[in-house]
Design an enzyme around this catalytic site. Structure first.
Site, PDB file in Angstrom:
ATOM      1  N   ARG A 236      -8.975   0.281   3.863  1.00  0.00           N
ATOM      2  CA  ARG A 236      -7.987   1.169   3.248  1.00  0.00           C
ATOM      3  C   ARG A 236      -6.703   0.421   2.911  1.00  0.00           C
ATOM      4  NH1 ARG A 236      -6.092   5.448   6.758  1.00  0.00           N
ATOM      5  NH2 ARG A 236      -4.724   5.595   4.966  1.00  0.00           N
TER       6      ARG A 236
ATOM      7  N   ARG B   5       0.248  15.563  12.862  1.00  0.00           N
ATOM      8  CA  ARG B   5       1.013  14.964  11.765  1.00  0.00           C
ATOM      9  C   ARG B   5       1.460  16.086  10.829  1.00  0.00           C
ATOM     10  NH1 ARG B   5      -1.656   9.448   9.545  1.00  0.00           N
ATOM     11  NH2 ARG B   5       0.417   9.300   8.611  1.00  0.00           N
TER      12      ARG B   5
ATOM     13  N   CYS C 162      -4.953   8.418   9.067  1.00  0.00           N
ATOM     14  CA  CYS C 162      -5.121   7.979  10.457  1.00  0.00           C
ATOM     15  C   CYS C 162      -4.741   9.091  11.425  1.00  0.00           C
ATOM     16  CB  CYS C 162      -4.234   6.761  10.726  1.00  0.00           C
ATOM     17  SG  CYS C 162      -4.596   5.361   9.679  1.00  0.00           S
TER      18      CYS C 162
ATOM     19  N   LYS D  35       0.829  -1.223   0.000  1.00  0.00           N
ATOM     20  CA  LYS D  35       0.000   0.000   0.000  1.00  0.00           C
ATOM     21  C   LYS D  35       0.854   1.260   0.000  1.00  0.00           C
ATOM     22  CE  LYS D  35      -1.733   2.035   3.851  1.00  0.00           C
ATOM     23  NZ  LYS D  35      -1.698   3.459   4.038  1.00  0.00           N
ATOM     24  N   ASN D  36       1.822   1.319   0.916  1.00  0.00           N
ATOM     25  CA  ASN D  36       2.536   2.590   1.070  1.00  0.00           C
ATOM     26  C   ASN D  36       3.513   2.877  -0.071  1.00  0.00           C
ATOM     27  OD1 ASN D  36       1.047   3.228   3.277  1.00  0.00           O
ATOM     28  ND2 ASN D  36       2.577   2.579   4.780  1.00  0.00           N
TER      29      ASN D  36
ATOM     30  N   ASP E  54       3.987   0.717  12.163  1.00  0.00           N
ATOM     31  CA  ASP E  54       2.697   0.219  11.671  1.00  0.00           C
ATOM     32  C   ASP E  54       2.399  -1.199  12.174  1.00  0.00           C
ATOM     33  OD1 ASP E  54       2.412   2.621  10.432  1.00  0.00           O
ATOM     34  OD2 ASP E  54       3.007   1.907   8.447  1.00  0.00           O
TER      35      ASP E  54
HETATM   36  C1  EPZ Z   1       4.219   6.937   6.518  1.00  0.00           C
HETATM   37  O1  EPZ Z   1       3.520   8.067   7.027  1.00  0.00           O
HETATM   38  C2  EPZ Z   1       3.208   5.826   6.417  1.00  0.00           C
HETATM   39  N1  EPZ Z   1       2.145   6.242   5.504  1.00  0.00           N
HETATM   40  C3  EPZ Z   1       2.651   5.481   7.803  1.00  0.00           C
HETATM   41  O2  EPZ Z   1       1.852   4.326   7.653  1.00  0.00           O
HETATM   42  C4  EPZ Z   1       3.793   5.161   8.755  1.00  0.00           C
HETATM   43  O3  EPZ Z   1       3.282   5.038  10.063  1.00  0.00           O
HETATM   44  C5  EPZ Z   1       4.850   6.260   8.736  1.00  0.00           C
HETATM   45  O4  EPZ Z   1       5.272   6.539   7.382  1.00  0.00           O
HETATM   46  C6  EPZ Z   1       6.101   5.909   9.532  1.00  0.00           C
HETATM   47  O5  EPZ Z   1       6.656   4.726   9.018  1.00  0.00           O
HETATM   48  C7  EPZ Z   1       2.339   6.204   4.204  1.00  0.00           C
HETATM   49  O6  EPZ Z   1       3.373   5.786   3.707  1.00  0.00           O
HETATM   50  C8  EPZ Z   1       1.210   6.648   3.337  1.00  0.00           C
HETATM   51  P1  EPZ Z   1       6.504  10.164   8.442  1.00  0.00           P
HETATM   52  P2  EPZ Z   1       4.183   9.493   6.961  1.00  0.00           P
HETATM   53  O7  EPZ Z   1       6.514  11.423   7.655  1.00  0.00           O
HETATM   54  O8  EPZ Z   1       5.060   9.561   5.744  1.00  0.00           O
HETATM   55  C9  EPZ Z   1       7.166  13.482  11.875  1.00  0.00           C
HETATM   56  C10 EPZ Z   1      -0.093   3.032   7.663  1.00  0.00           C
HETATM   57  O9  EPZ Z   1      -0.671   2.510   8.631  1.00  0.00           O
HETATM   58  N2  EPZ Z   1       7.098  14.452  10.758  1.00  0.00           N
HETATM   59  O10 EPZ Z   1       7.583   9.174   8.214  1.00  0.00           O
HETATM   60  O11 EPZ Z   1       3.120  10.500   7.085  1.00  0.00           O
HETATM   61  C11 EPZ Z   1       5.820  12.819  12.143  1.00  0.00           C
HETATM   62  O12 EPZ Z   1       5.024  13.619  12.977  1.00  0.00           O
HETATM   63  C12 EPZ Z   1       0.420   4.448   7.770  1.00  0.00           C
HETATM   64  O13 EPZ Z   1       0.063   2.453   6.579  1.00  0.00           O
HETATM   65  C13 EPZ Z   1       7.363  15.774  11.010  1.00  0.00           C
HETATM   66  O14 EPZ Z   1       7.634  16.187  12.138  1.00  0.00           O
HETATM   67  O15 EPZ Z   1       5.086   9.472   8.251  1.00  0.00           O
HETATM   68  C14 EPZ Z   1       6.242  11.503  12.742  1.00  0.00           C
HETATM   69  O16 EPZ Z   1       6.508  11.682  14.104  1.00  0.00           O
HETATM   70  C15 EPZ Z   1      -0.028   5.093   9.025  1.00  0.00           C
HETATM   71  N3  EPZ Z   1       7.307  16.655   9.963  1.00  0.00           N
HETATM   72  C16 EPZ Z   1       7.562  11.177  12.032  1.00  0.00           C
HETATM   73  O17 EPZ Z   1       8.013  12.428  11.484  1.00  0.00           O
HETATM   74  C17 EPZ Z   1       7.024  16.249   8.701  1.00  0.00           C
HETATM   75  O18 EPZ Z   1       7.006  17.094   7.787  1.00  0.00           O
HETATM   76  C18 EPZ Z   1       7.468  10.170  10.895  1.00  0.00           C
HETATM   77  O19 EPZ Z   1       6.436  10.551   9.983  1.00  0.00           O
HETATM   78  C19 EPZ Z   1       6.772  14.906   8.461  1.00  0.00           C
HETATM   79  C20 EPZ Z   1       6.814  14.005   9.507  1.00  0.00           C
END
Ligand code: EPZ
Length: 418
Positions: free
Chosen positions: A397, A122, A117, A22-23, A305
């Site tokens: 989803r 976020r 989610c 998915k991702n 995840d």
């Molecule tokens: C991806 O989300 C995945 N989603 C998430 O999976 C997964 O939990 C996450 O990566 C971490 O592995 C998709 O790929 C669509 P991040 P993403 O940016 O990219 C902080 C699922 O269940 N952050 O890696 O949105 C954030 O708050 C989903 O399939 C900032 O501070 O996650 C978090 O603490 C849920 N500023 C950390 O970084 C930013 O601009 C990691 O978030 C971006 C992120």
């Protein structure tokens, strides 16, 4: 109202085949917007996030033809707009990839802030910082992110946090930007590598994906081609946890065992047997299991995840286990649902203490988000009695044919519409 009805207590046995990731696919379906030509993508899972995203790129001018259940032909030769649909964007997190892709291809993007989610705040500040480092102007007007990439070119980006989304989004924006981009402290998840491989197979010049420094030399144009999405690391992990929680024996096929190393290592620590083949993993849980402590981290650490499935498993194991969430601020909301099934879990900030080994009981629970939904299914499979799970839109989803796949493993599960 739709519900899953699960009568627990059956160890899972047999074979299950994992779908496309998915991702990875939600990013690749946006990356196709960069391609001036026809792309065929194989191994696309039949899940609602894919349907929403295909609908969204069609409204931007993509011509999409489904060739079979998991293969799509997509022609983005004639995109008509850089403005994404507001309501559809809010349905999913990955709609933020439209910003990078539209910037790269159209030089502008108007995209609403993403949904998805709810794990507390976020932010997407790192995405925006990256676009600005590539010469874009980014404003938020009337709740819409407006990115102007008239002066888009390569640049230096240092990510303050390791972000999957920001890493991929910056890669998308930089693929066609003149000059060189260097991104440091990049995410290394398998889906980051898959998106880079997709773009490279269409003519991009991206090196270092899978390490923490990614170098991108902008190319003039991407051409069409055919690409197969990698197997879903998180779906594979979910079936590994379901097998362990029911003390079953399952061969999980179409996986990349390397992607599962953090999970496999924890399973071995717990006394679960894990056999790795080239593209399959067999999980056998036929002995009493050991409690463990786990901390989630960016790849190659234990995936956030799979934190909810891990908590469900630990609830079935004697002793006190501690889980620390290292990625998200607020990813334990689902534990209130597990408590209804007799789990004893105490949450303090990013730490959950699980007093395991109590027999889980069937109950009426809801999926509070996608992986929380998977956690409820796993707990229900391990529980005595009948569990009813609602809010199935979350599970839909990200899990293709979950009822069919679990039924084939001997689970007593059905979906009803009341
Ligand atoms: C991806 O989300 C995945 N989603 C998430 O999976 C997964 O939990 C996450 O990566 C971490 O592995 C998709 O790929 C669509 P991040 P993403 O940016 O990219 C902080 C699922 O269940 N952050 O890696 O949105 C954030 O708050 C989903 O399939 C900032 O501070 O996650 C978090 O603490 C849920 N500023 C950390 O970084 C930013 O601009 C990691 O978030 C971006 C992120």
């Amino acid at each position: 109202m739709e519900k899953l009805i699960i009568k627990g207590g059956q160890p899972l046995h047999g074979e299950v085949c994992i779908s496309g990731a998915k991702n990875a696919v939600v990013a690749i379906l946006c990356a196709v917007l960069l391609v001036d030509g026809e792309v065929t993508i194989e191994n696309i899972p039949d899940i609602s996030d894919v349907r929403v995203l295909i609908d969204m790129i069609e409204t931007l001018g993509a011509k999409v033809t489904r060739l079979d259940i998991s293969t799509y032909k997509i022609d983005c030769s004639n995109l008509s707009t850089y403005v994404a649909d507001v309501e559809k964007s809010k349905k999913m997190r990955a709609s933020y990839y439209l910003i990078g892709a539209l910037l790269g291809r159209m030089g502008r993007a108007h995209v609403p802030p993403p949904g998805g989610c709810n794990f507390g705040t976020r932010p997407i500040d790192q995405h925006i910082k990256g676009f600005e480092s590539l010469g874009c102007k980014v404003d938020i007007r009337n709740g819409i992110i407006e990115a102007d990439g008239a002066e888009l070119r390569g640049g230096q980006v240092y990510l303050d946090v390791v972000s999957v989304g920001a890493t991929i989004n910056i890669m998308l924006a930089a693929a066609l930007a003149p000059g060189n981009t260097v991104m440091e402290n990049a995410a290394k998840e398998p889906h980051v590598v898959d998106v880079a491989n997709f773009l490279n197979s269409m003519g991009a010049n991206i090196r270092g994906a899978g390490t923490d420094v990614i170098k991108i030399k902008g190319v003039e144009k991407l051409h069409g081609g055919t690409y197969a999405v990698i197997p879903d690391q998180i779906e594979a992990g979910t079936y590994m946890f379901a097998t362990a929680a029911t003390r079953g024996d399952v061969l999980i096929k179409n996986v990349i065992p390397k992607h599962m190393e953090a999970v496999s290592a924890k399973f071995v620590e717990m006394g679960i047997e894990v056999w790795e083949g080239d593209d399959e993993i067999r999980v056998v849980a036929n002995k009493p299991l050991n409690k463990v402590n786990v901390k989630t981290l960016p790849y190659p650490g234990f995936p956030t995840d799979l934190q909810p499935p891990m908590v469900a498993l630990l609830a079935t194991v004697d002793g006190t286990s501690i889980v620390t969430e290292g990625v998200w601020d607020n990813r334990y909301q689902y534990t209130a649902e597990l408590d209804k099934m007799g789990c004893r879990i105490t949450v303090d900030g990013r730490v959950a203490v699980i007093e395991g080994g109590r027999q889980l009981q069937g109950a009426q629970v809801k999926a509070t988000d996608l992986r929380a939904g998977a956690c409820m299914v796993i707990a229900a499979l391990a529980a005595t009695g009948v569990t009813e799970i609602t809010e199935l839109r979350h599970i839909d989803r990200g899990y293709e044919r979950i009822v069919e796949k679990l039924s084939a493993l001997g689970a007593d599960i059905k979906r009803i519409d009341e």
